[in-house]
Design an enzyme around this catalytic site. Structure first.
Site, short mmCIF file in Angstrom:
data_model
loop_
_atom_site.label_atom_id
_atom_site.label_comp_id
_atom_site.label_asym_id
_atom_site.label_seq_id
_atom_site.Cartn_x
_atom_site.Cartn_y
_atom_site.Cartn_z
N CYS A 92 0.83 -1.20 0.00
CA CYS A 92 0.00 0.00 0.00
C CYS A 92 0.88 1.26 0.00
O CYS A 92 1.54 1.54 -0.98
CB CYS A 92 -0.98 -0.06 1.17
SG CYS A 92 -2.29 1.17 1.00
N HIS A 183 -3.80 -5.28 0.58
CA HIS A 183 -3.18 -5.79 1.81
C HIS A 183 -3.25 -7.31 1.84
O HIS A 183 -4.30 -7.88 2.13
CB HIS A 183 -3.90 -5.21 3.04
CG HIS A 183 -3.61 -3.77 3.26
ND1 HIS A 183 -2.53 -3.34 4.00
CD2 HIS A 183 -4.23 -2.66 2.80
CE1 HIS A 183 -2.51 -2.01 3.99
NE2 HIS A 183 -3.53 -1.57 3.27
N GLU A 185 -2.05 -9.24 3.97
CA GLU A 185 -2.02 -9.76 5.34
C GLU A 185 -3.40 -9.87 5.97
O GLU A 185 -3.55 -10.51 6.99
CB GLU A 185 -1.10 -8.88 6.21
CG GLU A 185 -1.59 -7.46 6.51
CD GLU A 185 -1.30 -6.45 5.39
OE1 GLU A 185 -1.06 -6.88 4.24
OE2 GLU A 185 -1.35 -5.24 5.66
#
Ligand code: XMP
Length: 526
Positions: A92, A183, A185
């Site tokens: 990001c 993202h 994660e």
């Protein structure tokens, strides 16, 4: 005062370094990497390249950030790291920053994308090589950005694009520098873990050396080296997971040279003090010291209503009791405590302000006692502490214990604490815990407990009107206690618990269930 292990583990262990630009998911990135069997550390974004190099990383991650690359004090990292030869993944903000710094173009607030966003893959190697990315058109990434990369830096290929035609992934294969606009994660990015693993294993060439066993072996060696032949250690044992894992580690490393103090302040749950004492008497033999300070604590808490005052009194009294005992032993040089990685991060030391949360376990003790401090779990997340505990042979009764606040039931009795209220609360809490465990729901819940609300209401028991306390039940789901959702428990479970509490505890007049999430509530009532 000395701290380890993080001082020590230093350059030897294979590791990935995450430069933390203050993004909301930085800690989650670290957890995902650790779950993949690779050790990683979060460091402040402005750590110099020379200091990063000292850590000898095999890969570097640039985290997200609430900032824009164009804001006045936009956080930037040392640009020398781009030519350091270590693979880099920018996530990001991290992708926007590296794009700008390496000669690409970033457009401000162009087409903000938030939430689930689909993207098409242009090049599957190396980040999207798994079978689940075979259908190159239908992929989803969790996005949260205003700025976007308009033009990647020279030599960068576009690896994926969103349906708005923004760049979802870019990479320079020669320099092994990659960027993701989404993202990977977060749970809402399907296959996100695969993308992280492909970066770790294919791009960085990591091996899966971060295991509970390797941690135990390292920690035992470090404890032995740090303490030398003569030093003696005192450890404050609460019976919770963290201090128990420290105790088992110390016992393995230095056996006879550690003593353990368990201060029973009388505010533990029903049967807990006996359970802890039995386990540790057997395990630690004569080196386990049980101090029954119940009357002393209750005496100090008499008439105290304010929750913060209760906490302060308990903290201070704990220090008094512990200090008296520890100093009376004469030859102690170290204090061991169970500080874990989130405590280190939350205390600000990762963001540059090297403050260690002084009240973590045993409030301010190290300074007061003049002992050096050892914190063998400073590198571990809570779930890793449990895995290490299992490796060390801790029983499930400890490993699966719910988090329990240091001040214990004192913060679950609203108003003044008395022996009578404590007895009622302990019984109600034990009934609720038993019912939850019997229902098989305990492992899904973060915490479940009873609260003595301090309100007396009317009810009918037998043929008589009866005034008695309202008992509240609280059960929550949570990942890390920062946020929590109230648990939708089955009605028949609540009904049975309520009937048992009002039936088995003569004083109890009514039972209510707390349906507040955090925020706006907190998990505890005080
Ligand atoms: P709250 O109530 O703030 O709790 O949502 C978040 C987590 O922290 C625990 N907690 C404490 N732990 N000392 C502790 O050691 C305290 O004073 C304390 N207060 C809350 C709580 O049980 C939950 O897991």
């Amino acid at each position: 005062m000395k701290h380890f292990l993080s001082d020590h583990s230093g350059s030897l262990r294979e590791k990935v370094v995450i430069l933390d630009f203050g993004g909301q998911y930085s800690m989650l990135i670290a957890r995902r990497i650790r779950e993949s069997g690779v050790y990683c550390e979060l460091v402040p974004y402005d750590t110099s390249w020379a200091d990063i190099k000292e850590l000898n990383p095999v890969g570097i991650i640039l985290s997200g950030s609430p900032a824009s690359v164009y804001s006045e004090n936009a956080p930037r990292c040392d640009p020398a790291l781009y030519s350091g030869g270590v693979p880099i993944l920018g996530i990001c903000y991290g992708m926007q920053l590296l794009s700008l710094e390496l000669g690409g173009e970033v457009k401000r607030g162009a087409r903000p994308e938030f939430g689930r966003t689909s993207f098409s893959i242009v090049e599957r190697e190396p980040l999207f090589s798994d079978d689940l990315f075979l259908d190159e058109k239908n992929n989803c990434g969790w996005m949260s950005h205003q700025d976007e990369v308009l033009k990647p830096p020279p030599d960068f290929a576009i690896l994926a694009r969103t349906e708005n035609n923004t760049m979802a992934a870019i990479g320079d294969h020669d320099r092994k520098i990659y960027g993701l606009q989404f993202h990977p994660e977060v749970f809402h990015t399907p296959g996100g873990n695969n993308v992280v693993k492909n970066f770790l294993f294919t791009v960085c060439g990591c091996s899966q050396t971060w295991t509970p066993r390797s941690f135990v072996d390292d920690a035992v060696e470090v404890i032995r080296k740090t303490l030398g032949e003569k030093d003696k250690v005192v450890c404050a044992l609460s019976g919770g997971v963290d201090s128990s894992v420290v105790a088992f580690l110390l016992d393995k490393a230095i056996g006879e040279r550690a003593v353990y103090i368990f201060v029973d302040h009388g505010l533990l749950r029903l049967g807990e003090a006996d359970q802890v004492t039995k386990l540790y008497r057997e395990k630690l033999k004569g080196r386990f010291i049980h101090i029954n300070a119940r009357e002393q604590f209750l005496g100090k808490l008499e008439g105290v209503v304010d929750p913060e005052k209760k906490r302060m009194i308990i903290g201070a009294e704990f220090i008094n009791v512990f200090k008296e005992k520890a100093l009376s032993m004469g030859d102690i040089t170290y204090l061991a405590q169970g500080t874990i990685y989130p405590d280190v991060i939350e205390s600000g030391s990762v963001n540059g302000a090297a403050v260690i949360k002084s009240h973590h376990n045993v409030g301010g003790l190290p300074e007061e006692l003049g002992f050096d401090l050892i914190e063998p779990l400073r590198e571990l997340f809570k779930d890793e502490v449990r895995l290490v505990g299992a490796e060390l042979g801790l029983p499930d009764s400890i490993l699966k214990r719910q988090p329990f606040p240091g001040p214990g039931l004192a913060v679950r009795i609203i108003g003044e604490i008395t022996e009578g209220k404590l007895t009622i609360l302990k019984k109600a809490d034990a009934i609720f815990r038993e019912e939850i465990i019997n229902s098989g729901l305990s492992s899904d819940l973060w915490q479940y407990f009873a609260v003595y609300t301090g309100i007396d209401v009317v009810g009918v028991k037998g043929d008589d009107r009866h005034y008695g306390p309202v008992i509240a039940l609280r059960a929550v789901y949570s990942e890390d206690a920062m946020t929590a959702d109230w648990a939708r428990l089955p009605h028949d479970l609540l009904e049975k618990t309520s009937a048992r509490i009002t039936g088995e505890i003569v004083e109890a007049a009514r039972v209510v269930y707390d349906i507040t999430s955090k925020p706006p509530g907190t998990i505890e009532w005080e």
